[in-house]
Design an enzyme around this catalytic site. Structure first.
Site, PDB file in Angstrom:
ATOM      1  N   THR A 149     -41.272  62.955  35.485  1.00  0.00           N
ATOM      2  CA  THR A 149     -41.556  61.964  36.474  1.00  0.00           C
ATOM      3  C   THR A 149     -42.640  61.197  36.009  1.00  0.00           C
ATOM      4  OG1 THR A 149     -40.979  64.424  37.515  1.00  0.00           O
ATOM      5  CG2 THR A 149     -42.908  62.999  39.052  1.00  0.00           C
ATOM      6  N   GLU A 202     -44.111  43.448  36.669  1.00  0.00           N
ATOM      7  CA  GLU A 202     -45.461  42.690  37.033  1.00  0.00           C
ATOM      8  C   GLU A 202     -44.935  41.360  37.150  1.00  0.00           C
ATOM      9  OE1 GLU A 202     -45.394  44.217  33.787  1.00  0.00           O
ATOM     10  OE2 GLU A 202     -46.590  46.340  34.531  1.00  0.00           O
ATOM     11  N   ASN A 230     -38.013  44.763  26.517  1.00  0.00           N
ATOM     12  CA  ASN A 230     -38.120  43.033  27.244  1.00  0.00           C
ATOM     13  C   ASN A 230     -39.206  42.426  26.837  1.00  0.00           C
ATOM     14  OD1 ASN A 230     -39.048  45.175  29.236  1.00  0.00           O
ATOM     15  ND2 ASN A 230     -39.767  43.891  30.240  1.00  0.00           N
TER      16      ASN A 230
END
Ligand code: 8IG
Length: 301
Positions: free
Chosen positions: A116, A216, A258
């Site tokens: 979660t 971000e 990434n």
């Protein structure tokens, strides 16, 4: 994928509506809910105590199939306190996996195939419930894994990185009240050394947890890098803090899926991020399975 099993003789009580297990109720003790979840796991799996736990983030799910023999698989929604899986690429189940250790003895690993996240908006208690449940189930260590963005161009997509420390930018904590806890060596140097015995070229990095769910901005990534961060993500740090509180030894491993925004030459595409995790899955799954066996063979002093 093995089917979700309910061992014969045990019904499947619905925990989803029990107010005693509502982590959103400040009057409910989250450690009691974790103890209930651990009892439910023991009943459903037939395994009284587990040795170690894994929380598998993006890209790491393959580990569950490579680790050993699945004894039982339980839907998290059949366990007190767990929210259904929300994140893309996450399976809402917990497995009990039997692993034969170096001395030929059977060990039992509790594998959470989902987590979660704080960005689901349920508060911090559900975020750390798996870790508290693992401790209540008898585990002495936990391996926290995640998929993340990388700040260092030398460590591109597909690179596993050992977490050496974290910076928690969520502005929250899983600890409630005046609970002051030391976080020196939160990410066990002993367990990092064991991981490097399996794969000596593993590097380390500082993980920066952002709240998400947006990635971000390039300026935020530059800030994280200047602050000493190497990896950016949306999990793990809060779970590690909760793990320390209950005395679990913590190993953290990230998969760079990434390059972070601004470092990446192209905008971040969530599907490409997931595909990079899938591509690295078999390789990092085999790595983590070997690391877990190494950890089981070297009990905590
Ligand atoms: I996978 O680049 C994954 N999770 N915050 N930034 C943040 N979380 C992530 C990223 C990323 N990649």
């Amino acid at each position: 994928m093995p089917r979700v099993t309910h061992p014969i003789g045990h019904g499947a009580p619905d925990h989803s509506n029990n107010p005693a297990h509502d982590l959103g109720d400040p009057g409910v003790d989250p450690f009691e809910v974790a103890a209930s979840a651990a009892r439910a796991i023991a009943e459903r799996t037939g395994v009284e105590r587990h040795d170690t736990a894994l929380v598998l983030g993006s890209g790491w799910q393959v580990t569950a199939d490579l680790l050993g023999t699945t004894t039982a698989e339980v839907a998290v929604t059949d366990l007190p306190g767990f929210a259904p899986a929300a994140a893309l690429g996450h399976v809402g189940t917990v497995r009990s996996v039997r692993v034969t250790d170096g001395s030929g003895a059977d060990r039992d690993v509790l594998v959470f195939l989902s987590r979660t996240h704080l960005y689901e908006g349920r508060g911090v208690r559900p975020v750390v419930h798996a870790v508290r449940t693992a401790a209540a189930a008898g585990c002495s260590s936990v391996v926290l894994t995640n998929g993340c963005g990388g700040i260092d161009v030398e460590r591109g997509p597909g690179t596993p990185v050992l977490i050496s420390d974290h910076i928690n930018l969520t502005a929250t904590s899983p600890l409630e009240g005046a609970t002051f806890i030391d976080l020196t060596d939160l990410y066990s140097s002993r367990l990092r050394d064991l991981a490097r015995q399996v794969q000596p070229d593993l590097t380390e990095g500082v993980y920066v947890q952002f709240p998400g769910p947006h990635y971000e901005t390039p300026a935020e990534v530059r800030m994280a890098g200047r602050a000493g961060g190497d990896l950016v993500g949306m999990s793990t740090a809060l779970e590690a803090i909760a793990a320390r509180q209950v005395g679990l030894e913590v190993l953290g491993i990230s998969l760079v899926t990434n390059l972070a925004a601004g470092v990446s030459p192209t905008p971040l595409d969530p599907q490409e991020v997931i595909d990079a995790g899938k591509a690295a899955g078999p390789r990092i799954g085999a790595l983590l399975a070997s690391v877990v066996r190494r950890v089981l063979d070297e009990p905590r002093p």
